[in-house]
Design a protein around this motif. Structure first.
Motif, PDB file in Angstrom:
ATOM      1  N   ARG A  13     -21.511  -4.376  29.739  1.00 43.36           N
ATOM      2  CA  ARG A  13     -21.578  -5.659  30.430  1.00 43.36           C
ATOM      3  C   ARG A  13     -21.659  -6.824  29.455  1.00 43.36           C
ATOM      4  O   ARG A  13     -22.074  -6.655  28.319  1.00 43.36           O
ATOM      5  CB  ARG A  13     -22.783  -5.695  31.379  1.00 43.36           C
ATOM      6  N   ILE A  14     -21.282  -7.980  29.956  1.00 44.87           N
ATOM      7  CA  ILE A  14     -21.464  -9.216  29.201  1.00 44.87           C
ATOM      8  C   ILE A  14     -22.317 -10.162  30.055  1.00 44.87           C
ATOM      9  O   ILE A  14     -22.262 -10.117  31.288  1.00 44.87           O
ATOM     10  CB  ILE A  14     -20.119  -9.895  28.847  1.00 44.87           C
ATOM     11  N   PHE A  15     -23.100 -10.984  29.383  1.00 48.18           N
ATOM     12  CA  PHE A  15     -23.943 -11.935  30.105  1.00 48.18           C
ATOM     13  C   PHE A  15     -23.125 -13.181  30.389  1.00 48.18           C
ATOM     14  O   PHE A  15     -22.718 -13.910  29.487  1.00 48.18           O
ATOM     15  CB  PHE A  15     -25.185 -12.289  29.287  1.00 48.18           C
ATOM     16  N   LYS A  16     -22.866 -13.410  31.660  1.00 43.05           N
ATOM     17  CA  LYS A  16     -21.961 -14.483  32.062  1.00 43.05           C
ATOM     18  C   LYS A  16     -22.454 -15.072  33.375  1.00 43.05           C
ATOM     19  O   LYS A  16     -22.798 -14.328  34.302  1.00 43.05           O
ATOM     20  CB  LYS A  16     -20.545 -13.932  32.224  1.00 43.05           C
ATOM     21  N   GLN A  17     -22.503 -16.383  33.447  1.00 34.34           N
ATOM     22  CA  GLN A  17     -22.931 -17.083  34.653  1.00 34.34           C
ATOM     23  C   GLN A  17     -24.293 -16.583  35.131  1.00 34.34           C
ATOM     24  O   GLN A  17     -24.506 -16.254  36.298  1.00 34.34           O
ATOM     25  CB  GLN A  17     -21.881 -16.933  35.768  1.00 34.34           C
ATOM     26  N   SER A  18     -25.221 -16.478  34.171  1.00 28.54           N
ATOM     27  CA  SER A  18     -26.629 -16.135  34.434  1.00 28.54           C
ATOM     28  C   SER A  18     -26.838 -14.710  34.942  1.00 28.54           C
ATOM     29  O   SER A  18     -27.861 -14.417  35.564  1.00 28.54           O
ATOM     30  CB  SER A  18     -27.250 -17.122  35.438  1.00 28.54           C
ATOM     31  N   SER A  19     -25.893 -13.823  34.690  1.00 28.96           N
ATOM     32  CA  SER A  19     -26.085 -12.438  35.118  1.00 28.96           C
ATOM     33  C   SER A  19     -25.258 -11.506  34.230  1.00 28.96           C
ATOM     34  O   SER A  19     -24.323 -11.933  33.553  1.00 28.96           O
ATOM     35  CB  SER A  19     -25.672 -12.252  36.578  1.00 28.96           C
ATOM     36  N   TRP A  20     -25.632 -10.224  34.250  1.00 30.69           N
ATOM     37  CA  TRP A  20     -24.865  -9.217  33.517  1.00 30.69           C
ATOM     38  C   TRP A  20     -23.697  -8.767  34.374  1.00 30.69           C
ATOM     39  O   TRP A  20     -23.886  -8.243  35.465  1.00 30.69           O
ATOM     40  CB  TRP A  20     -25.751  -8.023  33.171  1.00 30.69           C
ATOM     41  N   GLN A  21     -22.473  -8.974  33.876  1.00 28.16           N
ATOM     42  CA  GLN A  21     -21.281  -8.625  34.630  1.00 28.16           C
ATOM     43  C   GLN A  21     -20.479  -7.560  33.897  1.00 28.16           C
ATOM     44  O   GLN A  21     -20.337  -7.588  32.672  1.00 28.16           O
ATOM     45  CB  GLN A  21     -20.422  -9.879  34.853  1.00 28.16           C
ATOM     46  N   TYR A  22     -19.942  -6.641  34.681  1.00 31.16           N
ATOM     47  CA  TYR A  22     -19.167  -5.529  34.105  1.00 31.16           C
ATOM     48  C   TYR A  22     -17.959  -6.055  33.343  1.00 31.16           C
ATOM     49  O   TYR A  22     -17.275  -6.983  33.779  1.00 31.16           O
ATOM     50  CB  TYR A  22     -18.706  -4.590  35.216  1.00 31.16           C
ATOM     51  N   ASP A  23     -17.691  -5.425  32.201  1.00 30.53           N
ATOM     52  CA  ASP A  23     -16.566  -5.816  31.355  1.00 30.53           C
ATOM     53  C   ASP A  23     -15.828  -4.556  30.918  1.00 30.53           C
ATOM     54  O   ASP A  23     -16.403  -3.695  30.239  1.00 30.53           O
ATOM     55  CB  ASP A  23     -17.064  -6.598  30.139  1.00 30.53           C
ATOM     56  N   THR A  24     -14.569  -4.433  31.313  1.00 31.33           N
ATOM     57  CA  THR A  24     -13.792  -3.231  31.007  1.00 31.33           C
ATOM     58  C   THR A  24     -13.642  -3.026  29.511  1.00 31.33           C
ATOM     59  O   THR A  24     -13.696  -1.896  29.017  1.00 31.33           O
ATOM     60  CB  THR A  24     -12.404  -3.316  31.671  1.00 31.33           C
ATOM     61  N   THR A  25     -13.457  -4.106  28.762  1.00 33.03           N
ATOM     62  CA  THR A  25     -13.299  -3.982  27.312  1.00 33.03           C
ATOM     63  C   THR A  25     -14.531  -3.351  26.674  1.00 33.03           C
ATOM     64  O   THR A  25     -14.423  -2.453  25.836  1.00 33.03           O
ATOM     65  CB  THR A  25     -13.022  -5.363  26.685  1.00 33.03           C
ATOM     66  N   LYS A  26     -15.718  -3.798  27.071  1.00 34.17           N
ATOM     67  CA  LYS A  26     -16.948  -3.229  26.519  1.00 34.17           C
ATOM     68  C   LYS A  26     -17.118  -1.782  26.975  1.00 34.17           C
ATOM     69  O   LYS A  26     -17.565  -0.926  26.204  1.00 34.17           O
ATOM     70  CB  LYS A  26     -18.160  -4.070  26.921  1.00 34.17           C
ATOM     71  N   ALA A  27     -16.785  -1.507  28.225  1.00 32.68           N
ATOM     72  CA  ALA A  27     -16.919  -0.144  28.738  1.00 32.68           C
ATOM     73  C   ALA A  27     -16.031   0.825  27.966  1.00 32.68           C
ATOM     74  O   ALA A  27     -16.440   1.950  27.651  1.00 32.68           O
ATOM     75  CB  ALA A  27     -16.581  -0.107  30.221  1.00 32.68           C
ATOM     76  N   MET A  28     -14.814   0.405  27.630  1.00 29.95           N
ATOM     77  CA  MET A  28     -13.918   1.285  26.896  1.00 29.95           C
ATOM     78  C   MET A  28     -14.322   1.393  25.431  1.00 29.95           C
ATOM     79  O   MET A  28     -14.099   2.425  24.784  1.00 29.95           O
ATOM     80  CB  MET A  28     -12.475   0.809  27.032  1.00 29.95           C
ATOM     81  N   HIS A  29     -14.924   0.340  24.884  1.00 32.89           N
ATOM     82  CA  HIS A  29     -15.521   0.463  23.545  1.00 32.89           C
ATOM     83  C   HIS A  29     -16.629   1.520  23.564  1.00 32.89           C
ATOM     84  O   HIS A  29     -16.758   2.310  22.621  1.00 32.89           O
ATOM     85  CB  HIS A  29     -16.091  -0.883  23.086  1.00 32.89           C
ATOM     86  N   ALA A  30     -17.424   1.529  24.634  1.00 33.36           N
ATOM     87  CA  ALA A  30     -18.489   2.530  24.752  1.00 33.36           C
ATOM     88  C   ALA A  30     -17.912   3.930  24.831  1.00 33.36           C
ATOM     89  O   ALA A  30     -18.379   4.861  24.151  1.00 33.36           O
ATOM     90  CB  ALA A  30     -19.346   2.236  25.983  1.00 33.36           C
ATOM     91  N   THR A  31     -16.890   4.105  25.661  1.00 36.15           N
ATOM     92  CA  THR A  31     -16.256   5.425  25.786  1.00 36.15           C
ATOM     93  C   THR A  31     -15.732   5.906  24.445  1.00 36.15           C
ATOM     94  O   THR A  31     -15.952   7.060  24.052  1.00 36.15           O
ATOM     95  CB  THR A  31     -15.109   5.359  26.808  1.00 36.15           C
ATOM     96  N   LEU A  32     -15.038   5.028  23.733  1.00 36.18           N
ATOM     97  CA  LEU A  32     -14.470   5.414  22.445  1.00 36.18           C
ATOM     98  C   LEU A  32     -15.568   5.673  21.410  1.00 36.18           C
ATOM     99  O   LEU A  32     -15.483   6.633  20.633  1.00 36.18           O
ATOM    100  CB  LEU A  32     -13.520   4.325  21.952  1.00 36.18           C
ATOM    101  N   LEU A  33     -16.594   4.836  21.385  1.00 31.06           N
ATOM    102  CA  LEU A  33     -17.674   4.997  20.405  1.00 31.06           C
ATOM    103  C   LEU A  33     -18.340   6.356  20.525  1.00 31.06           C
ATOM    104  O   LEU A  33     -18.529   7.058  19.520  1.00 31.06           O
ATOM    105  CB  LEU A  33     -18.713   3.886  20.589  1.00 31.06           C
ATOM    106  N   PHE A  34     -18.700   6.757  21.720  1.00 32.61           N
ATOM    107  CA  PHE A  34     -19.407   8.025  21.892  1.00 32.61           C
ATOM    108  C   PHE A  34     -18.470   9.218  21.715  1.00 32.61           C
ATOM    109  O   PHE A  34     -18.896  10.295  21.299  1.00 32.61           O
ATOM    110  CB  PHE A  34     -20.121   8.052  23.242  1.00 32.61           C
ATOM    111  N   THR A  35     -17.186   9.038  22.023  1.00 33.44           N
ATOM    112  CA  THR A  35     -16.215  10.091  21.722  1.00 33.44           C
ATOM    113  C   THR A  35     -16.087  10.275  20.217  1.00 33.44           C
ATOM    114  O   THR A  35     -16.068  11.409  19.712  1.00 33.44           O
ATOM    115  CB  THR A  35     -14.844   9.734  22.320  1.00 33.44           C
TER     116      THR A  35
END
Length: 555
Positions: A13-35
């Motif tokens: 997630r990224i912090f945007k408009q006063s809340s944590w919002q899902y971000d596909t780019t970060k999610a795929m970075h997470a998938t790749l990092l742990f792989t």
């Protein structure tokens, strides 16, 4: 067995408009990092694998999780070593050769997902995209992965390990002493830090409007797929039973209605499975696969509780009950399959209404006995208890009372459901059937996928006929699906039951009442003993047990 979950909103997630919002780019970075991490550490942990120990590191909707298992006193050492590599030895795994290999494999897997899977799998994919999805689908994920570089992955990793938001959830289960479990958790904090708390979202489940039928129509992209598929999901209008003994909901539907609906839907699914298969698969010979099942999903929502001294922002989990019918066939088109399914469900309603109570009692006894069957494997048992911690930890970790509040977690909800199933009458089953399956207030989504035998055409799925009282929506491309998804509220907002008194009471307990303070951060240590698999008891003792669970919740 060890389960360790790091609640961390920066995982995806990224912090945007006063809340944590899902971000596909970060999610795929997470998938790749742990792989990449799993690939790079395979050789170093080879000896542990030979010794019968195993581990996995992966990302979840809440953050990321380490799981380790095996029958060895060195299991905690392995888990600590893995954490040390992850936090302190990034040079071991953040290398160009590991990143490029994992990235290529991930892109190929994503590219082949829609091109190689069966039609029923793809039907489920589109249903999940509408009800649970956060990303824009496979195509968006492919673009995100292709744009990752070693530098962007390093930047993401630095943000992740530096994040001080969130919490740790930890479960150590097996033949382990209290002191050893406590020492392991202390090592976790020493290596991974002591996060300051905060909210991190769990899973999402959207609510379908009552008296509605949403129809999805998509062609199979698998050129060799001749089968078409229909997946029908009926979503309960009443929140699922969450297991809390003291559950008191704001409306007259709950808590009794939650338990009644959850119990009835489980029993209906149990009763429906064999007749459905016999009629559509054996007699009508519709297709290769005919199945029905009960499905349980979860919707996490933020709750803001204003206390006299502080404001608590945390997530609550709403249970979502559904019944699903799935058919894979190349005999008739998907629209005709749906007609056959509806005809059977209409006739089964009459069968249910006329069924003798003795026959219903037979199904009740069989299902309740199956539900109460002891778990045989340690890994499965630890997963079961950790799922409880994952669902309820965000609700109780904000209240630092003594160890007694661990008893508020409904460890024995299966017992309550089994008893609820035994108490059902025929009238209960018929009422719940009408509300969820065939009545005027039902809410369902039908996912059609078309194979080569009966391809999708421009006239496919044109609405018309049927019952006038159902609001109908037709979706046949991803753009329309994503637009429809944005219009759906969360299930928690839409469902009949509002926040329960159990949760309110838990949240209003004062912070700072913990029995144990560590490095200026409150830390609650709870000991749960399971000496008899047939009956679960909660103990505040701190002795050495042959079978024990140690849970640590901290903010």
């Amino acid at each position: 067995s060890i389960k360790l979950l790091r609640h961390s909103p920066t995982t995806n997630r990224i912090f945007k408009q006063s809340s944590w919002q899902y971000d596909t780019t970060k999610a795929m970075h997470a998938t790749l990092l742990f792989t990449v991490f799993m690939d790079a550490t395979a050789q170093e942990t080879y000896d542990a694998d030979l010794a019968g120990l195993d581990f996995s590191l992966s990302h979840t909707t809440e953050g990321w999780q380490l799981s380790a298992g095996g029958y060895s006193e060195r299991l905690a050492d392995l888990a600590t070593h893995i954490l040390d590599i992850f936090f302190n030895q990034s040079h071991v795994f953040l290398q160009h050769k590991f990143v490029t290999a994992a990235q290529d494999r991930l892109v190929r897997n994503l590219n082949s997902y829609l091109l190689s899977n069966r039609a029923d799998t793809i039907a489920n994919y589109y249903t999940v995209q509408l009800l649970e999805g956060l990303s824009g689908g496979v195509d968006e994920k492919i673009i995100a992965v292709e744009n990752i570089t070693l530098d962007t992955l390093k930047q993401y990793y630095q943000q992740l390990v530096a994040d001080q938001n969130g919490t740790w959830d930890c479960l150590v289960m097996g033949n382990v002493a209290s002191d050893d479990a406590t020492a392991f958790y202390q090592k976790v904090q020493n290596v991974g830090g002591q996060p300051k708390g905060g909210w991190s979202s769990g899973s999402v489940q959207r609510g379908l409007p009552i008296s509605s039928s949403t129809s999805l129509h998509f062609p199979s992209l698998n050129k060799s797929e001749e089968n078409g598929a229909v997946l029908v999901t009926f979503q309960s209008p009443i929140r699922g039973f969450n297991g809390a003994q003291q559950q008191q909901q704001a409306t007259h539907h709950c808590p009794d209605e939650s338990l009644r609906y959850s119990s009835a839907l489980r029993l209906i699914s149990h009763m429906l499975r064999e007749p459905l298969f016999d009629e559509l698969r054996t007699k009508q010979q519709l297709g290769y696969i005919v199945s029905s099942y009960y499905d349980l999903n979860f919707d996490s929502a933020i709750s803001n509780m204003n206390d006299a001294d502080n404001t608590i922002n945390t997530s609550t989990t709403t249970f979502v009950d559904s019944i699903v019918v799935s058919v894979l066939s190349q005999k008739i088109p998907p629209e005709e399959i749906l007609i056959r399914i509806d005809e059977f469900l209409t006739s089964f309603r009459d069968t249910l209404a006329e069924m003798p109570q003795d026959e219903i009692r037979h199904h009740q006894d069989a299902l309740s006995k199956k539900m109460l069957k002891p778990v045989q494997k340690l890994g499965a048992e630890s997963s079961r208890w950790f799922s409880k911690i994952r669902r309820y930890a965000p609700e109780i970790s904000s209240s630092y009372d003594d160890n007694a509040h661990v008893k508020e977690i409904p460890w024995n909800s299966v017992d309550q459901l089994a008893e609820g199933i035994r108490q059902l009458q025929k009238e209960d089953l018929v009422q719940v059937w009408d509300a969820v399956i065939t009545g005027k207030t039902r809410a369902r989504i039908v996912s059609h996928v078309y194979g080569n035998k009966f391809p999708m055409t421009t006239s496919t799925g044109v609405l018309g006929g049927g019952n006038w009282f159902f609001l109908k929506r037709r979706i046949q491309n991803m753009e329309t699906l994503l637009n429809a998804r944005r219009s759906l509220p969360s299930y928690t907002q839409k469902s009949s039951c509002s926040k329960n008194d159990w949760f309110v009471r838990m949240q209003r307990r004062r912070m700072g009442m913990a029995a144990v303070a560590a490095v200026g951060v409150s830390l609650g240590i709870y000991a749960l003993s399971f000496p008899d698999k047939k009956r679960t008891e909660v103990s505040d003792s701190d002795g050495l047990w042959s079978r024990s669970i140690r849970m640590f919740l901290r903010r």
